[in-house]
Design a protein around this motif. Structure first.
Motif, PDB file in Angstrom:
ATOM      1  N   GLY B  72      18.257   6.865 -12.431  1.00 48.86           N
ATOM      2  CA  GLY B  72      18.418   7.363 -13.797  1.00 48.86           C
ATOM      3  C   GLY B  72      19.631   6.739 -14.463  1.00 48.86           C
ATOM      4  N   SER B  73      20.746   6.633 -13.740  1.00 47.42           N
ATOM      5  CA  SER B  73      21.952   6.034 -14.314  1.00 47.42           C
ATOM      6  C   SER B  73      21.727   4.571 -14.673  1.00 47.42           C
ATOM      7  CB  SER B  73      23.125   6.133 -13.328  1.00 47.42           C
ATOM      8  OG  SER B  73      23.549   7.474 -13.222  1.00 47.42           O
ATOM      9  N   ILE B  74      21.031   3.846 -13.802  1.00 46.82           N
ATOM     10  CA  ILE B  74      20.727   2.442 -14.102  1.00 46.82           C
ATOM     11  C   ILE B  74      19.848   2.377 -15.358  1.00 46.82           C
ATOM     12  CG2 ILE B  74      19.448   0.412 -13.282  1.00 46.82           C
ATOM     13  CD1 ILE B  74      20.333   1.200 -10.406  1.00 46.82           C
ATOM     14  N   SER B  75      18.862   3.244 -15.425  1.00 45.02           N
ATOM     15  CA  SER B  75      17.942   3.247 -16.580  1.00 45.02           C
ATOM     16  C   SER B  75      18.686   3.570 -17.863  1.00 45.02           C
ATOM     17  CB  SER B  75      16.826   4.277 -16.368  1.00 45.02           C
ATOM     18  OG  SER B  75      16.136   4.030 -15.168  1.00 45.02           O
ATOM     19  N   ILE B  76      19.550   4.567 -17.800  1.00 48.45           N
ATOM     20  CA  ILE B  76      20.294   4.989 -18.997  1.00 48.45           C
ATOM     21  C   ILE B  76      21.223   3.863 -19.466  1.00 48.45           C
ATOM     22  CG2 ILE B  76      22.153   6.555 -19.756  1.00 48.45           C
ATOM     23  CD1 ILE B  76      20.688   8.723 -18.008  1.00 48.45           C
ATOM     24  N   PHE B  77      21.915   3.239 -18.532  1.00 48.29           N
ATOM     25  CA  PHE B  77      22.798   2.129 -18.909  1.00 48.29           C
ATOM     26  C   PHE B  77      21.986   1.021 -19.590  1.00 48.29           C
ATOM     27  CE2 PHE B  77      24.747  -2.008 -18.051  1.00 48.29           C
ATOM     28  CZ  PHE B  77      26.030  -1.805 -18.561  1.00 48.29           C
ATOM     29  N   CYS B  78      20.888   0.635 -18.961  1.00 47.16           N
ATOM     30  CA  CYS B  78      20.088  -0.475 -19.503  1.00 47.16           C
ATOM     31  C   CYS B  78      19.470  -0.113 -20.853  1.00 47.16           C
ATOM     32  CB  CYS B  78      18.990  -0.879 -18.512  1.00 47.16           C
ATOM     33  SG  CYS B  78      19.617  -1.593 -16.987  1.00 47.16           S
ATOM     34  N   ALA B  79      18.976   1.112 -20.988  1.00 48.74           N
ATOM     35  CA  ALA B  79      18.337   1.513 -22.247  1.00 48.74           C
ATOM     36  C   ALA B  79      19.346   1.510 -23.391  1.00 48.74           C
ATOM     37  CB  ALA B  79      17.707   2.900 -22.094  1.00 48.74           C
ATOM     38  N   ASN B  80      20.529   2.067 -23.136  1.00 43.77           N
ATOM     39  CA  ASN B  80      21.566   2.075 -24.182  1.00 43.77           C
ATOM     40  C   ASN B  80      22.004   0.664 -24.546  1.00 43.77           C
ATOM     41  OD1 ASN B  80      22.810   4.888 -25.029  1.00 43.77           O
ATOM     42  ND2 ASN B  80      22.172   5.086 -22.894  1.00 43.77           N
ATOM     43  N   GLU B  81      22.167  -0.181 -23.528  1.00 38.79           N
ATOM     44  CA  GLU B  81      22.564  -1.565 -23.782  1.00 38.79           C
ATOM     45  C   GLU B  81      21.494  -2.311 -24.575  1.00 38.79           C
ATOM     46  OE1 GLU B  81      25.410  -3.714 -22.487  1.00 38.79           O
ATOM     47  OE2 GLU B  81      26.190  -1.723 -22.887  1.00 38.79           O
ATOM     48  N   ALA B  82      20.227  -2.037 -24.267  1.00 40.02           N
ATOM     49  CA  ALA B  82      19.131  -2.707 -24.976  1.00 40.02           C
ATOM     50  C   ALA B  82      19.122  -2.321 -26.451  1.00 40.02           C
ATOM     51  CB  ALA B  82      17.795  -2.366 -24.322  1.00 40.02           C
ATOM     52  N   ILE B  83      19.303  -1.030 -26.707  1.00 45.20           N
ATOM     53  CA  ILE B  83      19.318  -0.552 -28.102  1.00 45.20           C
ATOM     54  C   ILE B  83      20.486  -1.191 -28.859  1.00 45.20           C
ATOM     55  CG2 ILE B  83      19.728   1.496 -29.533  1.00 45.20           C
ATOM     56  CD1 ILE B  83      18.186   3.062 -27.276  1.00 45.20           C
ATOM     57  N   LYS B  84      21.632  -1.234 -28.199  1.00 42.71           N
ATOM     58  CA  LYS B  84      22.815  -1.855 -28.824  1.00 42.71           C
ATOM     59  C   LYS B  84      22.548  -3.343 -29.084  1.00 42.71           C
ATOM     60  CE  LYS B  84      26.798  -2.186 -26.490  1.00 42.71           C
ATOM     61  NZ  LYS B  84      28.010  -1.719 -25.792  1.00 42.71           N
ATOM     62  N   ASN B  85      21.985  -3.999 -28.089  1.00 41.55           N
ATOM     63  CA  ASN B  85      21.710  -5.434 -28.203  1.00 41.55           C
ATOM     64  C   ASN B  85      20.696  -5.720 -29.319  1.00 41.55           C
ATOM     65  OD1 ASN B  85      19.798  -7.859 -26.875  1.00 41.55           O
ATOM     66  ND2 ASN B  85      21.989  -8.226 -26.850  1.00 41.55           N
TER      67      ASN B  85
END
Lengths: 83, 412
Positions: B72-85
């Motif tokens: 979940g932590s990996i998913s949350i980090f990646c999802a937030n980074e993707a939205i920012k990107n």
């Protein structure tokens, strides 16, 4: 454990269960859940940690005894007197 | 696919053993930097593994991390980074029109092993088993944690597809956009498998776990001295949008999903079937309306096992053997096998080729296995090419599941 030590043990458990909360100004006589973010699963964590750390069992019917810090101390001190 | 809306990648969020952002990841790949190191396990001591070092608390409260899972932590980090990107103003969009589709190799082994270890400290008394075990281990958990973190009320689920899962997360996201079920898809794959000793133990029992005195040399697809898989964790989630929507908001477009395929070997629990893999590649080419020579990069699935690498090379030789424009590489040589994240992370390692025209190399090929000597295999140094228009990404998994994605260099 003295009452003071019991209070400190409970606070330590809550710090671990709710690590984002500031417990420095908590009112011992008010319900914990009215002062900090604690849901039912967190509450079960407190029960679990009492079991793990101090071998104390809190039956479901007695969960209301853990309502506030003061009630925790009153309820747990006899159970922890030899710990 | 021509009648359906066109789907594009507009944002990338990732964590890999050698980078936590696309630029860092790509630069380390081009510089030949491996991210493989070691990890301590409960029962097996120190093992070679690829581990991620992103800041868990960048997007999560301490309690979220405590309650949730590593996946979940990996998913949350990646999802937030993707939205920012993707430069999406997330607070302004309709959260009921966002879908989360995350590929996983498996989920729950980490949490179950942790609980068994936990009760072992209490004489295996099950009253010490955590009440968090069920919500942590339901199969939708990593995707669900993303919705909790970001307030997304659209659909979320995980796609269980062994090591083919990352590509399948992307395919699912694209299809849901094409069906009009959502307007934004957070799609990709994750894996936290280095935190379970069971995956290491099982690969070791199978004779498929990499061993090497130097961890950075352990993942060595196509080299004669390869001896197995390096288990790694990682994640890569993309923001996918319909092309029209992306153009409307002037989004940067990393590429367009123009072909994909999923099929099954129906052959064996573990052993791959190169004939079915080839059929999957061909199916994706057909769907995209392309011939093999149209593809500029084939990113292989090869996991550094003696037999699997040869079989994939045989399949590639058959399909791309007469394609002078097609270059072949492998990203696992840098990061190990990121399981559910493998497909999406390996694609991310190659997408920048659309802009820099460099085909990244396969490292650790000190002595190329003659059986893996395929035309245009890029080893040890990046290869500059005239242009990169299409990337084909292979991801295959146990129990015989194959997935292939074809991404086009989007040009207006």
């Amino acid at each position: 454990m003295t009452e003071e030590e019991v209070r400190s043990a409970v606070v330590k458990i809550i710090e671990d269960v709710a690590p984002d909360e500031d417990l420095s100004e908590i009112d011992d006589n008010k319900a914990l859940r009215d002062q900090i973010e604690l849901d039912s699963m967190d509450f079960l964590d407190i029960v679990m940690e009492l079991r793990k750390r101090y071998s104390v069992e809190v039956p479901e019917a007695e969960y209301p005894e853990l309502n506030s810090l003061a009630s925790c101390v009153t309820y747990l001190t006899p159970k922890l007197k030899d710990k | 696919m021509n009648q359906l809306p066109r789907i594009v990648i507009t944002g990338i969020g990732l964590t890999a053993p050698n980078g936590n952002q696309l630029d860092e990841y790509r630069n380390n790949i081009l510089a030949g930097k491996s991210g493989v190191t070691t990890i301590d396990t409960h029962y097996m001591g120190e093992l070679i593994a690829g581990c991620c070092d992103f800041d868990t608390f960048q997007y999560q409260k301490k309690k979220e991390v405590r309650r949730g899972t590593r996946a979940g932590s990996i998913s949350i980090f990646c999802a937030n980074e993707a939205i920012k990107n993707a430069t999406i103003q997330f607070e302004n969009i309709d959260k009921s029109r966002v879908g989360v589709y995350i590929g996983i190799t498996e989920h729950g082994n980490v949490e179950t092993e942790n609980e068994i270890y936990n009760i072992s400290q209490f004489g295996y008394d099950t009253k010490f088993w955590s009440h968090h075990h069920n919500p942590r281990t339901v199969a939708n958990s990593p995707a669900g944690e993303v919705t909790l973190n970001l307030g997304i009320t659209g659909p979320h689920y995980c796609l269980g597809a062994a090591c083919a899962a990352g590509n399948i997360g992307l395919i699912q996201g694209a299809q849901m956009l094409q069906l009009g079920e959502v307007d934004l898809a957070l799609a990709g794959g994750v894996s936290e498998s280095v935190h379970t000793f069971g995956i290491f133990a099982a690969f070791k029992s199978q004779g498929a776990l990499a061993e090497n005195d130097d961890p950075e040399k352990a993942s060595r697809p196509f080299d004669v001295d390869r001896n197995g898989i390096v288990v790694s964790e990682g994640g890569c989630i993309y923001t996918l949008e319909r092309l029209d929507d992306a153009l409307k908001r002037n989004a940067h477009i990393y590429g367009e999903i123009v072909g994909h395929a999923i099929n099954s070997d129906a052959t064996d629990f573990v052993l791959p079937n190169p004939k079915r893999q080839g059929e999957c590649v061909q199916l994706a080419l057909n769907k995209a309306g392309l011939t093999p020579n149209d593809i500029n990069i084939v990113n292989t699935h090869a996991t550094s096992t003696p037999q699997g690498d040869i079989q994939e090379c045989e399949m590639i030789r058959k399909i791309f053997g007469n394609s002078p424009n097609t270059f072949i590489n492998n990203t696992k040589s840098f990061i190990g096998h990121c399981m559910g994240a493998a497909g999406t992370l390996e694609l991310a390692g190659n997408l920048p080729s659309f802009e820099d025209n460099l085909v990244h190399q396969t490292i650790n090929v000190d002595n190329l296995d003659p059986a893996c000597n395929i035309q245009n295999l890029v080893i040890n140094e990046p290869r500059k090419v005239d242009s990169v228009n299409y990337i084909l990404n292979n991801s295959f998994g146990m129990v015989g599941i194959n997935s292939v994605l074809i991404i086009k260099n989007y040009k207006e």
